[in-house]
Design a protein around this motif. Structure first.
Motif, mmCIF file in Angstrom:
data_model
loop_
_atom_site.group_PDB
_atom_site.id
_atom_site.type_symbol
_atom_site.label_atom_id
_atom_site.label_comp_id
_atom_site.label_asym_id
_atom_site.label_seq_id
_atom_site.Cartn_x
_atom_site.Cartn_y
_atom_site.Cartn_z
ATOM 1 N N SER A 109 -1.475 -16.316 8.221
ATOM 2 C CA SER A 109 -2.219 -16.065 6.992
ATOM 3 C C SER A 109 -3.600 -15.524 7.323
ATOM 4 O O SER A 109 -4.085 -15.641 8.460
ATOM 5 N N GLY A 110 -4.225 -14.946 6.314
ATOM 6 C CA GLY A 110 -5.521 -14.328 6.514
ATOM 7 C C GLY A 110 -6.574 -15.302 7.012
ATOM 8 O O GLY A 110 -7.345 -14.985 7.934
ATOM 9 N N SER A 111 -6.612 -16.475 6.401
ATOM 10 C CA SER A 111 -7.632 -17.454 6.823
ATOM 11 C C SER A 111 -7.490 -17.767 8.306
ATOM 12 O O SER A 111 -8.488 -17.901 9.030
ATOM 13 N N TYR A 143 -16.139 -13.200 1.147
ATOM 14 C CA TYR A 143 -15.040 -14.176 1.116
ATOM 15 C C TYR A 143 -14.170 -13.946 2.347
ATOM 16 O O TYR A 143 -13.756 -12.813 2.614
ATOM 17 N N HIS A 144 -13.890 -15.001 3.089
ATOM 18 C CA HIS A 144 -13.092 -14.846 4.312
ATOM 19 C C HIS A 144 -11.967 -15.867 4.428
ATOM 20 O O HIS A 144 -11.337 -15.951 5.489
ATOM 21 N N GLY A 145 -11.721 -16.664 3.390
ATOM 22 C CA GLY A 145 -10.603 -17.592 3.463
ATOM 23 C C GLY A 145 -11.023 -19.020 3.183
ATOM 24 O O GLY A 145 -12.205 -19.323 2.980
ATOM 25 N N GLU A 210 -16.609 -8.015 5.304
ATOM 26 C CA GLU A 210 -15.550 -7.240 4.661
ATOM 27 C C GLU A 210 -16.117 -5.829 4.547
ATOM 28 O O GLU A 210 -17.076 -5.619 3.812
ATOM 29 N N ASP A 244 -13.274 -7.912 8.565
ATOM 30 C CA ASP A 244 -12.209 -8.601 7.835
ATOM 31 C C ASP A 244 -11.628 -7.610 6.833
ATOM 32 O O ASP A 244 -12.179 -7.410 5.749
ATOM 33 N N ILE A 246 -8.605 -7.883 5.538
ATOM 34 C CA ILE A 246 -7.421 -8.547 4.998
ATOM 35 C C ILE A 246 -7.107 -8.046 3.595
ATOM 36 O O ILE A 246 -5.934 -7.848 3.247
ATOM 37 N N ALA A 247 -8.153 -7.788 2.790
ATOM 38 C CA ALA A 247 -7.922 -7.233 1.452
ATOM 39 C C ALA A 247 -7.890 -5.706 1.476
ATOM 40 O O ALA A 247 -7.129 -5.078 0.745
ATOM 41 N N LYS A 273 -2.624 -9.923 4.069
ATOM 42 C CA LYS A 273 -2.232 -9.523 2.712
ATOM 43 C C LYS A 273 -1.163 -8.425 2.648
ATOM 44 O O LYS A 273 0.001 -8.737 2.622
#
Ligand SMILES: *Cc1c(COP(=O)(O)O)cnc(C)c1O
Length: 424
Positions: A109-111, A143-145, A210, A244, A246-247, A273
């Motif tokens: 998972s991303g976190s 936001y990073h998890g 991000e 990051d 992830i998004a 994601k």
């Protein structure tokens, strides 16, 4: 209330919800850009299941890849063993990463991918004999998890720092980048960053950001010049840059990776994601050749992490299939088309009494409200419009699957405008 929702309310815990979630809708199936509810209603999906379902639901190429993998090898432990889907995926991610990052660490998972990135940074400085360099600089509004290491670098106000005060690592925060995506920066915009680098030079291990799009911390699109300045400050001080994505990864912002808007490459990159096209859970942390060399040559010479389901073969097969679809290059035109559709369709929200700002970048549209939404009221209102939108706080936002056609996109933006116009 449906029987399924009633059962759910007895035993199931939902994300960011009290023990009993409300409101809640039961999904029966999904196809393309549509979610089908248990009561037969169909919703146009405006969320891509939190950025992940970029090709829509049940894409035949991904389904076929997962089916074939299921018949051969669903999963095997990754300690001491390897398999073709994982090797191929890591080769492809490394080849496509900005700056050509060398090595890929897979996780679930991303976190966890963020935890791994932070541990890599700490191990680099330990291996270099500078263990006092162990603090991380992050941006406000980030936001990073939700795991502890990741939470500690989320925005200290909107994140969960207050709730878990005393248990989170104390990290450093720069002001949220003030300039918008298409705005130029001035020297004053970098003052806070430069001050933090100067004051904490001896203890800074890494910066985590991000790139260009801050997601769940505020849906904010900032100037590429700001990202270039971070890269420059990291280069000058030897501090590692963790991106990051992830998004943002895999085309969402209009570039394959958002770093490309600024023409920079990170030392460590997190993806998640959309990696499997939303089919299975998988994330990855990529590291530069230098990061690998330092950790490999230092003590203890190994990287201390290893998830049980690392390199899950079904997830790797889904990810390879998703990358195949992206390799066609069609995403680029699709995202550009969605950007135009969102610009045109959400423009009418500007000037509504409840609206503070409207912004669009790539296939991401944001309507920022003056007041937080009342979910009990707006969630059913979006469903009544035939669209699936899940706002948080003051943010109504959409990032539809890339294959959405112009009619469905118009229904999505019309539905958003109708609901937002009904707010006072
Ligand atoms: C969603 C997200 C994460 C966390 O990923 P999970 O898979 O939910 O753990 C981390 N960073 C960013 C930028 C995200 O959008």
């Amino acid at each position: 209330m449906s029987e399924l929702v009633a059962r759910d309310r007895r035993h199931v815990w939902h994300p960011y919800a009290g023990p009993v979630a409300s409101p809640l809708f039961a999904v029966e199936s999904a196809q393309g850009v549509r979610l089908r509810l248990e009561d037969g209603r169909e919703l146009i999906d405006g969320m891509s299941s939190w950025w992940s379902a970029i090709h829509g639901y049940r894409h035949p190429h991904i389904e076929e890849a997962v089916k074939q993998q299921l018949e051969r090898l669903p999963h095997v432990m990754f300690g001491g063993l390897t398999h073709e889907p994982a090797v191929r995926l890591c080769e492809r991610l490394a080849a496509q990463s900005p700056g050509g990052l060398e090595r890929v660490f897979l996780s679930d998972s991303g976190s966890v991918a963020v935890e791994i990135a932070l541990k890599l940074a700490l191990q680099v400085w330990q291996a270099r004999g500078r263990p006092q360099r162990r603090r991380i600089l992050a941006l406000r509004g980030g936001y990073h998890g939700d795991t502890f290491g990741a939470m500690a670098v989320c925005d200290p106000v909107t994140g969960m720092h207050g709730l878990f005060a005393g248990t989170l690592a104390s990290q450093l925060f720069a002001e949220r980048p003030a300039r918008r995506f298409d705005e130029a920066c001035e020297a004053a915009d970098f003052a806070d960053l430069r001050r933090l680098f100067a004051e904490h030079a001896d203890e800074l291990a890494a910066v985590i950001v991000e790139p260009i799009v801050q997601g769940a911390g505020g849906m904010w699109f900032y100037s590429p010049e700001y990202l270039r300045e971070i890269r420059r400050l990291c280069d000058d001080s030897g501090v590692l840059l963790v991106a990051d994505e992830i998004a943002t990864g895999f085309g969402r912002t209009g570039r394959y990776f958002a770093c490309e808007h600024a023409g920079i490459a990170p030392d460590v990159l997190c993806v998640g994601k959309a990696l499997t096209g939303g089919t299975l859970t998988l994330a990855a942390t990529l590291a530069s050749a230098e990061v690998c060399r330092v950790i490999g040559e230092g003590q203890p010479g190994v990287f201390m992490h290893g998830p049980t389901f690392m390199g899950n073969a079904l997830a790797c097969a889904a990810a390879n299939a998703s990358l195949d679809l992206l390799d066609s290059g069609a995403w680029s035109e699709q995202v550009a088309g969605i950007e135009r559709g969102l610009e045109a369709g959400l423009a009418a929200c500007r000037g509504l009494p409840a609206v503070a700002d409207v912004r669009v970048l790539g296939a991401i549209g944001v309507v920022e409200l003056r007041e937080p939404v009342d979910m009990e009221r707006v969630a059913p209102a979006f469903v009544a419009q035939g669209i699936w939108i899940r706002p948080f706080g003051r943010l109504v936002y959409t990032m539809p699957p890339y294959g959405i056609d112009s009619d469905d996109l118009r229904r999505l933006t019309d539905g958003i405008r109708t609901v937002v116009a009904s707010l006072d």
